[in-house]
Design a protein around this motif. Structure first.
Motif, PDB file in Angstrom:
ATOM      1  N   TRP A  53       0.887  -1.316   0.051  1.00 24.88           N
ATOM      2  CA  TRP A  53       0.130   0.034   0.072  1.00 24.88           C
ATOM      3  C   TRP A  53       0.950   1.221   0.171  1.00 24.88           C
ATOM      4  O   TRP A  53       0.246   2.375  -0.149  1.00 24.88           O
ATOM      5  CB  TRP A  53      -0.811   0.125   1.330  1.00 24.88           C
ATOM      6  N   CYS A  54       2.170   1.202   0.087  1.00 23.83           N
ATOM      7  CA  CYS A  54       3.094   2.517   0.031  1.00 23.83           C
ATOM      8  C   CYS A  54       4.345   1.898  -0.526  1.00 23.83           C
ATOM      9  O   CYS A  54       5.068   1.458   0.217  1.00 23.83           O
ATOM     10  CB  CYS A  54       2.919   3.023   1.760  1.00 23.83           C
ATOM     11  N   ILE A  55       4.573   2.191  -1.745  1.00 21.32           N
ATOM     12  CA  ILE A  55       5.880   1.784  -2.316  1.00 21.32           C
ATOM     13  C   ILE A  55       6.490   3.008  -3.227  1.00 21.32           C
ATOM     14  O   ILE A  55       5.985   3.848  -3.751  1.00 21.32           O
ATOM     15  CB  ILE A  55       5.165   0.950  -3.582  1.00 21.32           C
ATOM     16  N   CYS A  64       9.248   9.089  -6.278  1.00 17.74           N
ATOM     17  CA  CYS A  64       7.779   9.191  -5.735  1.00 17.74           C
ATOM     18  C   CYS A  64       7.358   7.988  -4.712  1.00 17.74           C
ATOM     19  O   CYS A  64       8.087   6.996  -4.550  1.00 17.74           O
ATOM     20  CB  CYS A  64       6.828   8.681  -6.786  1.00 17.74           C
ATOM     21  N   VAL A  65       6.435   8.224  -4.143  1.00 23.55           N
ATOM     22  CA  VAL A  65       5.904   7.077  -3.239  1.00 23.55           C
ATOM     23  C   VAL A  65       4.361   6.867  -3.633  1.00 23.55           C
ATOM     24  O   VAL A  65       3.638   7.937  -3.721  1.00 23.55           O
ATOM     25  CB  VAL A  65       5.841   7.448  -1.684  1.00 23.55           C
ATOM     26  N   VAL A  66       4.012   5.844  -3.983  1.00 23.32           N
ATOM     27  CA  VAL A  66       2.721   5.411  -4.396  1.00 23.32           C
ATOM     28  C   VAL A  66       1.904   4.943  -3.141  1.00 23.32           C
ATOM     29  O   VAL A  66       2.403   3.906  -2.784  1.00 23.32           O
ATOM     30  CB  VAL A  66       2.736   4.243  -5.737  1.00 23.32           C
ATOM     31  N   VAL A  67       1.009   5.554  -2.946  1.00 20.55           N
ATOM     32  CA  VAL A  67      -0.036   4.984  -1.740  1.00 20.55           C
ATOM     33  C   VAL A  67      -1.453   4.793  -2.025  1.00 20.55           C
ATOM     34  O   VAL A  67      -1.996   5.388  -2.734  1.00 20.55           O
ATOM     35  CB  VAL A  67      -0.043   6.378  -0.835  1.00 20.55           C
ATOM     36  N   HIS A  68      -1.679   3.531  -1.941  1.00 22.12           N
ATOM     37  CA  HIS A  68      -2.972   2.799  -2.224  1.00 22.12           C
ATOM     38  C   HIS A  68      -4.044   3.355  -1.311  1.00 22.12           C
ATOM     39  O   HIS A  68      -3.849   3.409   0.047  1.00 22.12           O
ATOM     40  CB  HIS A  68      -2.813   1.391  -2.467  1.00 22.12           C
ATOM     41  N   SER A  69      -5.430   3.482  -1.827  1.00 29.04           N
ATOM     42  CA  SER A  69      -6.380   3.919  -0.951  1.00 29.04           C
ATOM     43  C   SER A  69      -6.642   2.681  -0.064  1.00 29.04           C
ATOM     44  O   SER A  69      -7.404   3.140   1.216  1.00 29.04           O
ATOM     45  CB  SER A  69      -7.660   4.297  -1.832  1.00 29.04           C
ATOM     46  N   ASP A  70      -6.350   1.497   0.021  1.00 26.86           N
ATOM     47  CA  ASP A  70      -6.528   0.520   0.815  1.00 26.86           C
ATOM     48  C   ASP A  70      -5.828   0.716   2.082  1.00 26.86           C
ATOM     49  O   ASP A  70      -6.468   0.555   3.256  1.00 26.86           O
ATOM     50  CB  ASP A  70      -5.997  -0.797   0.115  1.00 26.86           C
ATOM     51  N   MET A  77      -5.327   6.665  10.537  1.00 29.84           N
ATOM     52  CA  MET A  77      -4.274   7.208  11.109  1.00 29.84           C
ATOM     53  C   MET A  77      -2.850   7.237  10.320  1.00 29.84           C
ATOM     54  O   MET A  77      -2.143   8.192   9.945  1.00 29.84           O
ATOM     55  CB  MET A  77      -3.983   7.121  12.403  1.00 29.84           C
ATOM     56  N   ALA A  78      -2.794   6.051   9.823  1.00 25.66           N
ATOM     57  CA  ALA A  78      -1.627   5.985   8.873  1.00 25.66           C
ATOM     58  C   ALA A  78      -1.781   6.580   7.636  1.00 25.66           C
ATOM     59  O   ALA A  78      -0.681   7.202   7.296  1.00 25.66           O
ATOM     60  CB  ALA A  78      -1.400   4.329   8.549  1.00 25.66           C
ATOM     61  N   TRP A  79      -2.619   6.511   6.915  1.00 24.42           N
ATOM     62  CA  TRP A  79      -3.076   7.416   5.736  1.00 24.42           C
ATOM     63  C   TRP A  79      -2.865   8.810   5.993  1.00 24.42           C
ATOM     64  O   TRP A  79      -2.095   9.627   5.231  1.00 24.42           O
ATOM     65  CB  TRP A  79      -4.580   7.287   5.227  1.00 24.42           C
TER      66      TRP A  79
END
Length: 106
Positions: A53-55, A64-70, A77-79
């Motif tokens: 979820w955070c790559i 970049c960091v790709v953050v998935h909505s999952d 709180m992590a989001w």
């Protein structure tokens, strides 16, 4: 602000005023901090790989960091932590959605 229907958010290593964000390993550090947040939760050794979820990645020469909505669905709180990191550092965000894989060539 990020819309609720975006499936992925790209945190780009470029500030709002166009400067390259430093340190150069910021994406790997951020993704490393988020490694316990993953499907099924943290497990022994999960700190040795990135969460799906955070790559961290590089697109067009930009870290970049790709953050998935999952991640948001799993732990808001992590989001918020990841989104606040981007906001606090003035990083550019881009929204994306997952496209289905093209059918195999015949």
């Amino acid at each position: 602000m990020v819309s609720n229907n975006a499936k992925e958010v790209f945190i780009q290593g470029i500030t709002q005023d166009g400067r390259t964000f430093r340190p150069s390993d910021w994406a790997e550090r951020l993704a490393g901090v988020m490694s316990p947040f993953r499907p099924g939760g943290a497990s022994p050794g999960s700190h040795l790989s990135y969460s799906p979820w955070c790559i961290p990645t590089t697109l067009g020469g930009v870290k970049c960091v790709v953050v998935h909505s999952d991640l948001r669905d799993y732990d808001v709180m992590a989001w918020d932590f990841v989104m606040n990191f981007a906001r606090d550092n003035g990083l550019q965000l881009a929204e994306a959605c997952l496209l289905p894989d093209p059918p195999p060539a015949k």
